[in-house]
Design an enzyme around this catalytic site. Sequence first.
Site, short mmCIF file in Angstrom:
data_model
loop_
_atom_site.label_atom_id
_atom_site.label_comp_id
_atom_site.label_asym_id
_atom_site.label_seq_id
_atom_site.Cartn_x
_atom_site.Cartn_y
_atom_site.Cartn_z
N GLU A 1 -0.30 -6.11 1.64
CA GLU A 1 -0.64 -5.40 0.41
C GLU A 1 -1.57 -6.23 -0.48
O GLU A 1 -1.32 -7.40 -0.73
CB GLU A 1 0.64 -5.04 -0.37
CG GLU A 1 1.62 -4.17 0.39
CD GLU A 1 1.08 -2.77 0.69
OE1 GLU A 1 0.07 -2.37 0.08
OE2 GLU A 1 1.68 -2.09 1.55
N CYS B 1 9.55 -1.28 -3.19
CA CYS B 1 8.70 -2.36 -2.66
C CYS B 1 7.62 -2.74 -3.66
O CYS B 1 7.42 -3.92 -3.97
CB CYS B 1 8.07 -1.96 -1.33
SG CYS B 1 9.27 -1.90 0.02
N HIS C 1 4.12 -4.70 4.46
CA HIS C 1 4.87 -3.53 4.93
C HIS C 1 4.81 -3.50 6.45
O HIS C 1 3.75 -3.74 7.04
CB HIS C 1 4.28 -2.24 4.35
CG HIS C 1 4.96 -1.78 3.11
ND1 HIS C 1 4.30 -1.63 1.90
CD2 HIS C 1 6.26 -1.40 2.88
CE1 HIS C 1 5.17 -1.19 0.99
NE2 HIS C 1 6.35 -1.04 1.56
N1 PCA Z 1 10.64 0.09 1.82
C1 PCA Z 1 10.68 0.80 0.56
C2 PCA Z 1 11.76 0.13 -0.22
C3 PCA Z 1 12.52 -0.71 0.73
C4 PCA Z 1 11.70 -0.75 1.95
O1 PCA Z 1 11.94 -1.43 2.96
C5 PCA Z 1 9.31 0.87 -0.12
O2 PCA Z 1 8.28 0.86 0.57
O3 PCA Z 1 9.27 0.96 -1.35
#
Ligand code: PCA
Length: 213
Positions: free
Chosen positions: A85, A148, A172
């Site tokens: 990100e 997240c 991610h």
């Molecule tokens: N993904 C979610 C919250 C926890 C996770 O593993 C997100 O992308 O916000």
Amino acid sequence: MTSGIIKHTILVTCFEPFGGQSINPALEAVKLLPHEIDGCTVKSVSIPVSYSASYETLRNYVEEFNPEFVIMVGQAAGRDALTVERIAINIDDCASPDNDDDVRENSFIDDNGPDAIFATIPVCELVRDLKNKGIKAEVSNTAGTYVCNHLMYEMLNHSHEFEPYPHAGFVHVPLIPEQTATGDMEGKPSMPLEDVVAGLTELLKFLPKAYNS
Ligand code: PCA
């Protein structure tokens, strides 16, 4: 330890399962990471999927371990690559509740905070290195507006409060095949768990080196 060699600490966070799922691939992958990579200590911890408790939990770990780097890892259903990100935004906004049943819509994370904050890890260099190693990786320009993004924003917004200053970023990861065989996630893209672990390990290996190049 050899004297004169600085031993870095990398704090790696993952999240519990959420949204009625029994697996979070971030948790599955992070618990398989080595405890040491190229002389760096790797501390792996799990964070609740909770707007109110996630950063509180992380802050305690940062105070405990004094890491030079904080790499947060979460699940992103629908993505087919490790996505590093670039930026976190100052908004909580999701129709789905967090694991505390808290629903937040169109609300600022910090009323006085900046609209957005860039990751303080070298996002493009990390992705380039992963791709060169044959790992599916992309830069992402949105961490979403759920927990997240919330955790990433809070960490970046407070990084200057810690000594040493922790460079921080978020990765991610895709779903793993067990999640996409049946049920809600059936048919969505996935990545084998061992590939997620291998990709994260390479990222952690390259991370301190990216500052010397
Ligand atoms: N993904 C979610 C919250 C926890 C996770 O593993 C997100 O992308 O916000």
